[in-house]
Design a protein around this motif. Structure first.
Motif, PDB file in Angstrom:
ATOM      1  N   ALA A 166       0.834  -1.202   0.000  1.00 14.11           N
ATOM      2  CA  ALA A 166       0.000   0.000   0.000  1.00 14.11           C
ATOM      3  C   ALA A 166       0.869   1.253   0.000  1.00 14.11           C
ATOM      4  CB  ALA A 166      -0.932  -0.004   1.216  1.00 14.11           C
ATOM      5  N   GLY A 167       1.971   1.234   0.736  1.00 18.33           N
ATOM      6  CA  GLY A 167       2.883   2.376   0.751  1.00 18.33           C
ATOM      7  C   GLY A 167       3.501   2.640  -0.612  1.00 18.33           C
ATOM      8  N   MET A 168       3.890   1.571  -1.305  1.00 19.13           N
ATOM      9  CA  MET A 168       4.452   1.744  -2.645  1.00 19.13           C
ATOM     10  C   MET A 168       3.410   2.302  -3.615  1.00 19.13           C
ATOM     11  SD  MET A 168       7.064  -1.399  -3.272  1.00 19.13           S
ATOM     12  CE  MET A 168       6.296  -2.687  -2.322  1.00 19.13           C
ATOM     13  N   LEU A 169       2.179   1.804  -3.528  1.00 13.18           N
ATOM     14  CA  LEU A 169       1.125   2.332  -4.390  1.00 13.18           C
ATOM     15  C   LEU A 169       0.887   3.811  -4.111  1.00 13.18           C
ATOM     16  CD1 LEU A 169      -1.472  -0.582  -4.341  1.00 13.18           C
ATOM     17  CD2 LEU A 169      -0.216   0.266  -6.327  1.00 13.18           C
ATOM     18  N   PHE A 170       0.894   4.188  -2.841  1.00  8.38           N
ATOM     19  CA  PHE A 170       0.685   5.589  -2.479  1.00  8.38           C
ATOM     20  C   PHE A 170       1.826   6.459  -2.987  1.00  8.38           C
ATOM     21  CE2 PHE A 170       0.999   9.174   0.480  1.00  8.38           C
ATOM     22  CZ  PHE A 170      -0.264   9.719   0.297  1.00  8.38           C
ATOM     23  N   VAL A 171       3.063   5.994  -2.813  1.00  4.94           N
ATOM     24  CA  VAL A 171       4.232   6.766  -3.276  1.00  4.94           C
ATOM     25  C   VAL A 171       4.206   6.913  -4.794  1.00  4.94           C
ATOM     26  CG1 VAL A 171       6.749   6.679  -3.502  1.00  4.94           C
ATOM     27  CG2 VAL A 171       5.683   6.283  -1.287  1.00  4.94           C
ATOM     28  N   LEU A 172       3.887   5.842  -5.511  1.00  2.00           N
ATOM     29  CA  LEU A 172       3.796   5.928  -6.968  1.00  2.00           C
ATOM     30  C   LEU A 172       2.688   6.892  -7.401  1.00  2.00           C
ATOM     31  CD1 LEU A 172       4.343   2.212  -8.002  1.00  2.00           C
ATOM     32  CD2 LEU A 172       5.790   4.160  -8.600  1.00  2.00           C
ATOM     33  N   THR A 173       1.574   6.890  -6.683  1.00  2.00           N
ATOM     34  CA  THR A 173       0.493   7.823  -6.991  1.00  2.00           C
ATOM     35  C   THR A 173       0.966   9.265  -6.829  1.00  2.00           C
ATOM     36  OG1 THR A 173      -1.168   6.224  -6.272  1.00  2.00           O
ATOM     37  CG2 THR A 173      -1.847   8.534  -6.366  1.00  2.00           C
ATOM     38  N   MET A 174       1.604   9.574  -5.707  1.00  2.00           N
ATOM     39  CA  MET A 174       2.076  10.930  -5.456  1.00  2.00           C
ATOM     40  C   MET A 174       3.185  11.329  -6.437  1.00  2.00           C
ATOM     41  SD  MET A 174       0.256  12.237  -3.127  1.00  2.00           S
ATOM     42  CE  MET A 174      -1.143  11.316  -3.667  1.00  2.00           C
ATOM     43  N   PHE A 175       4.054  10.385  -6.791  1.00  2.00           N
ATOM     44  CA  PHE A 175       5.136  10.656  -7.738  1.00  2.00           C
ATOM     45  C   PHE A 175       4.563  11.048  -9.097  1.00  2.00           C
ATOM     46  CE2 PHE A 175       8.118   9.050 -10.978  1.00  2.00           C
ATOM     47  CZ  PHE A 175       9.222   9.825 -10.666  1.00  2.00           C
ATOM     48  N   ASN A 176       3.605  10.269  -9.589  1.00  2.00           N
ATOM     49  CA  ASN A 176       3.014  10.581 -10.892  1.00  2.00           C
ATOM     50  C   ASN A 176       2.179  11.853 -10.844  1.00  2.00           C
ATOM     51  OD1 ASN A 176       3.604   8.457 -13.037  1.00  2.00           O
ATOM     52  ND2 ASN A 176       3.219   7.235 -11.213  1.00  2.00           N
ATOM     53  N   ALA A 177       1.512  12.121  -9.739  1.00  2.00           N
ATOM     54  CA  ALA A 177       0.773  13.379  -9.597  1.00  2.00           C
ATOM     55  C   ALA A 177       1.747  14.559  -9.604  1.00  2.00           C
ATOM     56  CB  ALA A 177      -0.051  13.370  -8.315  1.00  2.00           C
ATOM     57  N   GLY A 178       2.891  14.405  -8.958  1.00  3.28           N
ATOM     58  CA  GLY A 178       3.910  15.456  -8.971  1.00  3.28           C
ATOM     59  C   GLY A 178       4.471  15.701 -10.362  1.00  3.28           C
ATOM     60  N   ILE A 179       4.722  14.636 -11.087  1.00  2.49           N
ATOM     61  CA  ILE A 179       5.206  14.791 -12.470  1.00  2.49           C
ATOM     62  C   ILE A 179       4.154  15.509 -13.312  1.00  2.49           C
ATOM     63  CG2 ILE A 179       5.814  13.552 -14.582  1.00  2.49           C
ATOM     64  CD1 ILE A 179       7.185  11.487 -12.861  1.00  2.49           C
ATOM     65  N   TYR A 180       2.881  15.154 -13.116  1.00  5.05           N
ATOM     66  CA  TYR A 180       1.822  15.837 -13.861  1.00  5.05           C
ATOM     67  C   TYR A 180       1.802  17.335 -13.538  1.00  5.05           C
ATOM     68  CZ  TYR A 180      -2.688  17.737 -15.045  1.00  5.05           C
ATOM     69  OH  TYR A 180      -3.680  18.556 -15.534  1.00  5.05           O
ATOM     70  N   LEU A 181       1.946  17.680 -12.257  1.00  5.16           N
ATOM     71  CA  LEU A 181       1.913  19.095 -11.876  1.00  5.16           C
ATOM     72  C   LEU A 181       3.068  19.880 -12.493  1.00  5.16           C
ATOM     73  CD1 LEU A 181       0.850  18.817  -8.131  1.00  5.16           C
ATOM     74  CD2 LEU A 181      -0.530  19.609 -10.078  1.00  5.16           C
ATOM     75  N   VAL A 182       4.206  19.233 -12.689  1.00  3.93           N
ATOM     76  CA  VAL A 182       5.367  19.916 -13.268  1.00  3.93           C
ATOM     77  C   VAL A 182       5.268  19.969 -14.794  1.00  3.93           C
ATOM     78  CG1 VAL A 182       7.869  19.780 -13.574  1.00  3.93           C
ATOM     79  CG2 VAL A 182       6.872  19.367 -11.327  1.00  3.93           C
ATOM     80  N   LEU A 183       4.967  18.853 -15.429  1.00  5.90           N
ATOM     81  CA  LEU A 183       5.003  18.767 -16.895  1.00  5.90           C
ATOM     82  C   LEU A 183       3.668  19.035 -17.572  1.00  5.90           C
ATOM     83  CD1 LEU A 183       7.205  15.568 -17.365  1.00  5.90           C
ATOM     84  CD2 LEU A 183       7.921  17.976 -17.364  1.00  5.90           C
ATOM     85  N   ARG A 184       2.570  18.894 -16.847  1.00  5.23           N
ATOM     86  CA  ARG A 184       1.221  19.043 -17.389  1.00  5.23           C
ATOM     87  C   ARG A 184       0.935  18.064 -18.533  1.00  5.23           C
ATOM     88  NH1 ARG A 184      -1.462  21.387 -13.447  1.00  5.23           N
ATOM     89  NH2 ARG A 184      -0.537  23.348 -12.837  1.00  5.23           N
ATOM     90  N   GLU A 185       1.527  16.873 -18.459  1.00  3.76           N
ATOM     91  CA  GLU A 185       1.243  15.793 -19.408  1.00  3.76           C
ATOM     92  C   GLU A 185       0.072  14.984 -18.872  1.00  3.76           C
ATOM     93  OE1 GLU A 185       2.599  14.607 -22.317  1.00  3.76           O
ATOM     94  OE2 GLU A 185       3.861  16.394 -22.498  1.00  3.76           O
ATOM     95  N   ARG A 186      -1.010  14.886 -19.645  1.00  6.89           N
ATOM     96  CA  ARG A 186      -2.220  14.221 -19.162  1.00  6.89           C
ATOM     97  C   ARG A 186      -2.008  12.745 -18.865  1.00  6.89           C
ATOM     98  NH1 ARG A 186      -7.131  15.667 -22.916  1.00  6.89           N
ATOM     99  NH2 ARG A 186      -7.176  13.420 -22.734  1.00  6.89           N
ATOM    100  N   GLY A 187      -1.065  12.114 -19.517  1.00 12.43           N
ATOM    101  CA  GLY A 187      -0.801  10.696 -19.276  1.00 12.43           C
ATOM    102  C   GLY A 187      -0.424  10.432 -17.820  1.00 12.43           C
TER     103      GLY A 187
END
Length: 142
Positions: free
Chosen positions: A53-74
Motif C-alpha cells: 500500500a505504501g508503494m502504491l501511495f508513493v507511486l500515486t504521489m510521484f506521478n501526480a507530482g510529475i503531472y503538476l510539473v510537466l502538465r502531461e495528461r498521461g
C-alpha cells in the motif's frame, strides 16, 4: 483480521459458535492459532500489505507530482488509476474500512466493488490516453 482468544487445553475438543451478519463483500476464514504463531503471522501480514500500500501511495504521489510539473495528461491518468487501485487494495485487504473510512459503513460494505469499477474506468481512460488513438476512433474515446 478479526481475532479473539479462547481457552482450550492442547488436543482438546472445543465448540465455538460464531454469528456473522453482513450485507456486503465479506469472506470469513476460520483458523485456530497458537498465540505466538498468530502474532508472528499478523506482524508479517501487516508489514507486507503496508509495504504494498505504501508503494502504491508513493507511486500515486510521484506521478501526480510529475503531472503538476510537466502538465502531461498521461501522468494524471496514471496517478488517478494508481489511486483507484490503492483504494481497491485497501478495501479488499480490510484496512480501508478500519483506517481510511471507519465512519462510513455504507462505503465499507461496497468499497471493493466501487473501487474495482473505478479502477476499470480509470484503466480504460489510461489505455486510451497512452495509445494516442487517432481522431477517427472517436467511438472508443467516449
Amino acid at each position: 483480521t478479526p481475532a479473539f482468544p479462547t481457552l482450550a487445553a492442547p488436543n482438546a475438543d472445543k465448540t465455538v459458535y460464531l454469528r456473522i451478519r453482513d450485507s456486503g463483500d465479506f469472506t470469513l476464514e476460520v483458523k485456530a492459532w497458537q498465540w505466538r504463531a498468530f502474532v508472528r503471522h499478523a506482524t508479517f501480514y501487516m508489514l507486507e500489505h503496508g509495504a504494498v500500500a505504501g508503494m502504491l501511495f508513493v507511486l500515486t504521489m510521484f506521478n501526480a507530482g510529475i503531472y503538476l510539473v510537466l502538465r502531461e495528461r498521461g501522468y494524471l491518468h496514471i496517478a488517478v488509476f494508481l489511486a483507484a487501485y490503492f483504494l481497491f487494495y485497501s478495501a479488499h485487504e480490510g484496512v480501508g474500512p478500519l483506517i481510511l473510512w471507519p465512519d462510513w459503513p455504507w462505503l465499507g460494505e461496497r468499497a471493493t466493488v466501487v473501487f474495482a469499477a473505478l479502477g476499470l474506468l480509470t484503466g480504460a481512460a489510461l489505455a486510451i490516453e497512452l495509445l494516442d488513438l487517432p481522431p477517427g476512433a472517436a467511438a472508443l474515446r467516449r
